[in-house]
Scaffold this motif. Structure first.
Motif, PDB file in Angstrom:
ATOM      1  N   LEU A  47       1.138  -1.230   0.171  1.00 53.86           N
ATOM      2  CA  LEU A  47       0.011   0.172  -0.218  1.00 53.86           C
ATOM      3  C   LEU A  47       0.988   1.542   0.035  1.00 53.86           C
ATOM      4  N   LEU A  48       1.689   1.943   0.681  1.00 56.45           N
ATOM      5  CA  LEU A  48       2.481   2.785   1.313  1.00 56.45           C
ATOM      6  C   LEU A  48       3.369   2.990  -0.515  1.00 56.45           C
ATOM      7  N   THR A  49       3.630   2.097  -1.375  1.00 59.35           N
ATOM      8  CA  THR A  49       4.755   2.087  -2.413  1.00 59.35           C
ATOM      9  C   THR A  49       3.428   1.895  -3.355  1.00 59.35           C
ATOM     10  N   ASP A  50       2.471   1.909  -3.424  1.00 57.34           N
ATOM     11  CA  ASP A  50       1.178   2.401  -4.875  1.00 57.34           C
ATOM     12  C   ASP A  50       1.094   3.387  -4.914  1.00 57.34           C
ATOM     13  N   TYR A  51       2.433   4.051  -5.177  1.00 52.70           N
ATOM     14  CA  TYR A  51       2.055   6.491  -5.379  1.00 52.70           C
ATOM     15  C   TYR A  51       0.977   6.477  -6.073  1.00 52.70           C
ATOM     16  N   ASP A  52       1.040   5.843  -6.980  1.00 46.67           N
ATOM     17  CA  ASP A  52      -0.259   6.140  -8.244  1.00 46.67           C
ATOM     18  C   ASP A  52      -1.936   6.475  -6.999  1.00 46.67           C
ATOM     19  N   ASN A  53      -2.120   4.851  -6.239  1.00 50.44           N
ATOM     20  CA  ASN A  53      -3.579   5.234  -5.574  1.00 50.44           C
ATOM     21  C   ASN A  53      -3.279   5.867  -4.810  1.00 50.44           C
ATOM     22  N   ALA A  54      -2.307   6.506  -4.330  1.00 50.68           N
ATOM     23  CA  ALA A  54      -2.242   6.728  -2.490  1.00 50.68           C
ATOM     24  C   ALA A  54      -3.254   7.309  -2.500  1.00 50.68           C
ATOM     25  N   PRO A  55      -4.081   8.464  -3.037  1.00 42.42           N
ATOM     26  CA  PRO A  55      -4.981   9.543  -3.255  1.00 42.42           C
ATOM     27  C   PRO A  55      -5.929   8.825  -2.796  1.00 42.42           C
ATOM     28  N   THR A  56      -6.032   7.622  -3.112  1.00 46.23           N
ATOM     29  CA  THR A  56      -7.195   6.520  -2.736  1.00 46.23           C
ATOM     30  C   THR A  56      -6.990   6.493  -1.275  1.00 46.23           C
ATOM     31  N   ILE A  57      -6.660   6.502  -0.235  1.00 42.78           N
ATOM     32  CA  ILE A  57      -6.063   5.653   1.204  1.00 42.78           C
ATOM     33  C   ILE A  57      -6.134   7.189   1.924  1.00 42.78           C
ATOM     34  N   PHE A  58      -5.772   7.806   1.496  1.00 42.32           N
ATOM     35  CA  PHE A  58      -5.104   8.532   2.549  1.00 42.32           C
ATOM     36  C   PHE A  58      -6.135   9.917   1.813  1.00 42.32           C
ATOM     37  N   PRO A  59      -6.679  10.864   3.503  1.00 40.81           N
ATOM     38  CA  PRO A  59      -7.466  11.113   2.769  1.00 40.81           C
ATOM     39  C   PRO A  59      -6.910  13.135   2.576  1.00 40.81           C
ATOM     40  N   CYS A  60      -5.809  13.298   2.598  1.00 42.72           N
ATOM     41  CA  CYS A  60      -5.446  14.874   2.805  1.00 42.72           C
ATOM     42  C   CYS A  60      -4.811  14.874   1.483  1.00 42.72           C
ATOM     43  N   LEU A  61      -4.531  13.863   0.874  1.00 38.17           N
ATOM     44  CA  LEU A  61      -3.550  13.862  -0.397  1.00 38.17           C
ATOM     45  C   LEU A  61      -4.411  13.364  -1.789  1.00 38.17           C
ATOM     46  N   LYS A  62      -4.236  14.718  -2.699  1.00 43.64           N
ATOM     47  CA  LYS A  62      -4.616  15.059  -3.971  1.00 43.64           C
ATOM     48  C   LYS A  62      -4.821  14.331  -4.893  1.00 43.64           C
ATOM     49  N   LYS A  63      -2.752  14.263  -5.259  1.00 45.43           N
ATOM     50  CA  LYS A  63      -2.465  13.381  -5.830  1.00 45.43           C
ATOM     51  C   LYS A  63      -0.809  12.954  -5.316  1.00 45.43           C
ATOM     52  N   CYS A  64      -0.183  12.122  -6.349  1.00 41.65           N
ATOM     53  CA  CYS A  64       0.302  11.285  -5.833  1.00 41.65           C
ATOM     54  C   CYS A  64       0.612  10.976  -7.257  1.00 41.65           C
ATOM     55  N   LYS A  65       2.301  10.884  -8.457  1.00 44.68           N
ATOM     56  CA  LYS A  65       2.634  11.099  -9.617  1.00 44.68           C
ATOM     57  C   LYS A  65       4.552  10.746  -9.336  1.00 44.68           C
ATOM     58  N   VAL A  66       4.595   9.684  -9.619  1.00 50.36           N
ATOM     59  CA  VAL A  66       5.885   9.002  -9.572  1.00 50.36           C
ATOM     60  C   VAL A  66       6.438   9.876 -11.340  1.00 50.36           C
ATOM     61  N   LEU A  67       8.062  10.416 -10.794  1.00 50.97           N
ATOM     62  CA  LEU A  67       8.421  11.512 -11.808  1.00 50.97           C
ATOM     63  C   LEU A  67       9.476  10.741 -12.622  1.00 50.97           C
ATOM     64  N   LYS A  68      10.241   9.963 -11.201  1.00 52.94           N
ATOM     65  CA  LYS A  68      11.176   9.247 -12.303  1.00 52.94           C
ATOM     66  C   LYS A  68      11.455   8.283 -10.950  1.00 52.94           C
ATOM     67  N   ASP A  69      11.842   6.902 -11.409  1.00 53.58           N
ATOM     68  CA  ASP A  69      11.756   6.009 -10.935  1.00 53.58           C
ATOM     69  C   ASP A  69      12.854   4.749 -11.266  1.00 53.58           C
ATOM     70  N   LYS A  70      13.858   5.573 -10.227  1.00 52.45           N
ATOM     71  CA  LYS A  70      14.950   4.827  -9.805  1.00 52.45           C
ATOM     72  C   LYS A  70      15.213   3.792  -9.361  1.00 52.45           C
ATOM     73  N   GLY A  71      14.494   2.805  -9.480  1.00 51.98           N
ATOM     74  CA  GLY A  71      14.528   1.025  -8.426  1.00 51.98           C
ATOM     75  C   GLY A  71      14.128   1.257  -7.275  1.00 51.98           C
ATOM     76  N   THR A  72      15.140   1.886  -5.502  1.00 50.93           N
ATOM     77  CA  THR A  72      14.684   1.993  -4.961  1.00 50.93           C
ATOM     78  C   THR A  72      14.395   2.886  -4.314  1.00 50.93           C
ATOM     79  N   SER A  73      14.621   4.105  -5.010  1.00 55.01           N
ATOM     80  CA  SER A  73      15.103   5.425  -5.253  1.00 55.01           C
ATOM     81  C   SER A  73      13.743   6.607  -6.339  1.00 55.01           C
ATOM     82  N   LYS A  74      12.170   7.285  -5.814  1.00 55.68           N
ATOM     83  CA  LYS A  74      11.432   7.227  -6.311  1.00 55.68           C
ATOM     84  C   LYS A  74      11.877   9.214  -6.245  1.00 55.68           C
ATOM     85  N   VAL A  75      10.862   9.755  -7.610  1.00 55.00           N
ATOM     86  CA  VAL A  75      10.583  11.338  -6.992  1.00 55.00           C
ATOM     87  C   VAL A  75       9.901  11.162  -7.540  1.00 55.00           C
TER      88      VAL A  75
END
Length: 204
Positions: free
Chosen positions: A67-95
């Protein structure tokens, strides 16, 4: 951003005059407030005062981690989060770009974080750009001995800079953390129960 930092600080100040300031209620033996919500504590980490909270989740650490690493769907979990988008995926590091809407205010804020994933058991992040001066924090997952439940720790440090006094920032963060913790718990436990139900049907 729909509300400027100085305007938002003014909203917070006005709210603080008409509403009682949020103070973590007395904790029970399970780290919950008198209202049943997870308590929020202040803890000095690396020379900075973080707002921290813990909650027991009746789900396996791997299920919480998904759940914590499903960034695209994070707004469906956390009420204060309206958008969450991965801009860069570097493996274990994400922007990751975030848009958050604090409880009780019409405006939203956007910032970009670098999130480091450590061993499928913790996330650590810091601000790269956007609103606020500094945004740092972490999630930490500790599994139970039988592996069927997880103690989840959350920590947050936000420095709003010149236009947002730190006491106002702290008050807002302390207000929103309990809903973040409960939302994660509810989603993880629902997922855990669904998996358990499927496994029982397969056995039969």
């Amino acid at each position: 951003v729909s509300v400027g930092l100085s305007a938002y600080a003014g909203e917070l100040h006005a709210s603080s005059q008409t509403q009682p300031k949020l103070v973590a209620p007395a904790a029970s033996a399970h780290g919950q407030s008198a209202k049943g919500l997870p308590e929020v504590n202040e803890e000095k980490i690396g020379g900075r005062m973080y707002q921290t909270s813990k909650i027991l989740v009746h789900a396996k650490p791997d299920q919480v981690w998904r759940l914590l690493t499903d960034y695209d769907n994070a707004p469906t979990i956390f009420p204060c989060l309206k958008k969450c988008k991965v801009l860069k995926d570097k493996g274990t590091s994400k922007v990751v770009q975030h848009e958050v809407k604090p409880t009780g205010f019409p405006g939203s804020f956007e910032y970009v974080l670098e999130i480091k994933e450590v061993g499928n058991r913790s996330q650590e992040w810091h601000r790269l750009s956007g609103d606020f001066h500094e945004v740092e924090g972490f999630w930490k997952l500790d599994g139970s001995e039988d592996g069927n439940s997880t103690t989840v720790t959350y920590a947050s440090y936000v420095n709003g800079g010149f236009f947002m006094p730190q006491p106002l920032i702290k008050r807002q963060v302390r207000q929103d953390i309990p809903s973040v913790m409960v939302a994660l718990k509810n989603h993880a436990e629902t997922s855990h129960q669904q998996i358990a139900n499927v496994s029982q049907r397969l056995v039969k």
